[in-house]
Design an enzyme around this catalytic site. Sequence first.
Site, PDB file in Angstrom:
ATOM      1  NE  ARG A   1      14.210 -31.958  45.134  1.00  0.00           N
ATOM      2  CZ  ARG A   1      13.783 -31.655  43.904  1.00  0.00           C
ATOM      3  NH1 ARG A   1      14.597 -31.076  43.045  1.00  0.00           N
ATOM      4  NH2 ARG A   1      12.555 -31.963  43.536  1.00  0.00           N
TER       5      ARG A   1
ATOM      6  CE  LYS B   1      13.241 -29.746  35.150  1.00  0.00           C
ATOM      7  NZ  LYS B   1      13.150 -31.076  35.796  1.00  0.00           N
TER       8      LYS B   1
ATOM      9  NE  ARG C   1       9.614 -30.149  45.387  1.00  0.00           N
ATOM     10  CZ  ARG C   1       9.925 -29.883  44.106  1.00  0.00           C
ATOM     11  NH1 ARG C   1      10.989 -29.164  43.817  1.00  0.00           N
ATOM     12  NH2 ARG C   1       9.182 -30.343  43.127  1.00  0.00           N
TER      13      ARG C   1
ATOM     14  NE  ARG D   1       6.878 -30.655  34.952  1.00  0.00           N
ATOM     15  CZ  ARG D   1       7.444 -29.983  35.959  1.00  0.00           C
ATOM     16  NH1 ARG D   1       7.990 -28.817  35.761  1.00  0.00           N
ATOM     17  NH2 ARG D   1       7.477 -30.505  37.161  1.00  0.00           N
TER      18      ARG D   1
ATOM     19  NE  ARG E   1       7.796 -34.488  41.251  1.00  0.00           N
ATOM     20  CZ  ARG E   1       8.940 -34.168  41.841  1.00  0.00           C
ATOM     21  NH1 ARG E   1       9.353 -34.821  42.914  1.00  0.00           N
ATOM     22  NH2 ARG E   1       9.676 -33.198  41.359  1.00  0.00           N
TER      23      ARG E   1
HETATM   24  P1  AMP Z   1       9.053 -28.648  39.682  1.00  0.00           P
HETATM   25  O1  AMP Z   1       9.517 -27.764  40.779  1.00  0.00           O
HETATM   26  O2  AMP Z   1       9.428 -28.140  38.306  1.00  0.00           O
HETATM   27  O3  AMP Z   1       9.462 -30.090  39.907  1.00  0.00           O
HETATM   28  O4  AMP Z   1       7.450 -28.628  39.702  1.00  0.00           O
HETATM   29  C1  AMP Z   1       6.734 -29.090  40.841  1.00  0.00           C
HETATM   30  C2  AMP Z   1       5.269 -29.237  40.501  1.00  0.00           C
HETATM   31  O5  AMP Z   1       4.737 -27.960  40.091  1.00  0.00           O
HETATM   32  C3  AMP Z   1       4.936 -30.189  39.360  1.00  0.00           C
HETATM   33  O6  AMP Z   1       4.883 -31.544  39.776  1.00  0.00           O
HETATM   34  C4  AMP Z   1       3.552 -29.644  38.961  1.00  0.00           C
HETATM   35  O7  AMP Z   1       2.574 -30.008  39.903  1.00  0.00           O
HETATM   36  C5  AMP Z   1       3.763 -28.148  39.080  1.00  0.00           C
HETATM   37  N1  AMP Z   1       4.288 -27.580  37.824  1.00  0.00           N
HETATM   38  C6  AMP Z   1       5.503 -26.974  37.637  1.00  0.00           C
HETATM   39  N2  AMP Z   1       5.657 -26.562  36.380  1.00  0.00           N
HETATM   40  C7  AMP Z   1       4.518 -26.913  35.723  1.00  0.00           C
HETATM   41  C8  AMP Z   1       4.048 -26.770  34.375  1.00  0.00           C
HETATM   42  N3  AMP Z   1       4.825 -26.205  33.439  1.00  0.00           N
HETATM   43  N4  AMP Z   1       2.823 -27.255  34.079  1.00  0.00           N
HETATM   44  C9  AMP Z   1       2.047 -27.819  35.025  1.00  0.00           C
HETATM   45  N5  AMP Z   1       2.419 -28.003  36.294  1.00  0.00           N
HETATM   46  C10 AMP Z   1       3.638 -27.553  36.657  1.00  0.00           C
END
Ligand code: AMP
Length: 213
Positions: free
Chosen positions: A127, A13, A160, A88, A171
């Site tokens: 990654r 994404k 990360r 989400r 996740r």
């Molecule tokens: P991402 O970079 O999109 O993979 O997001 C990394 C982490 O950020 C997720 O595992 C959540 O802990 C938090 N996060 C990101 N977007 C959201 C969202 N829309 N709602 C809740 N937590 C989020």
Amino acid sequence: MRLILVGPPGAGKGTQAVYLAAHYGIPHISTGDIFRANIKGETELGKLAKSYLDSGNLVPDSVTNEMLKERVGQSDAAGGFLLDGYPRNVGQAEFLEGVLVEKKITLDAVLELSIPGEEIIKRLSGRRVCRNCGTTSHIIFDRSKVDGLCDSCGGELYQREDDKEEVIAHRLSVYAEQTEPIIAFYRELGLLKVINAIGEVSEISANAVATLK
Ligand code: AMP
């Protein structure tokens, strides 16, 4: 263009979002990036979010929704935006509907990047992210020229916390239980488009643009 990208962690994404945002000339709004910037800057929001990110759990909706509303209200998002990592869960999707109604605007499409589970683990565990500029690379599929250093800025590459194997599995279950239901939500609204997220990055980008036309 008002667009949402949805797909499991590791579907690409972030990579596609950077391309599509430039292609359509709209801001790329990644809630994950906003949280990480706040963690790096040690803000109150960052302190609150850190344990959720490190464990692969969702930050509570009360926090995330207000943050998102504030971001889409900024002037650069007036002509359109690309959301990456939001909504989400169905509660967030419903909240976003309310924000759109309030602003008298509508979404153009929700693009799902589809990818099998075994591919995700391979992608995420390799990654690496630049500590300085956030550019991602991959220890097998997209190696940096010098091991451990970012090709874009020379910054230090790191893994990360939530890309470690034990957190990835969690996740994925959070995605299946909480995020996947938004796909049916948007299908019912007639907004969903699905593309295959396996293959060359440039092919996937071209397919995304053709599908959105
Ligand atoms: P991402 O970079 O999109 O993979 O997001 C990394 C982490 O950020 C997720 O595992 C959540 O802990 C938090 N996060 C990101 N977007 C959201 C969202 N829309 N709602 C809740 N937590 C989020």
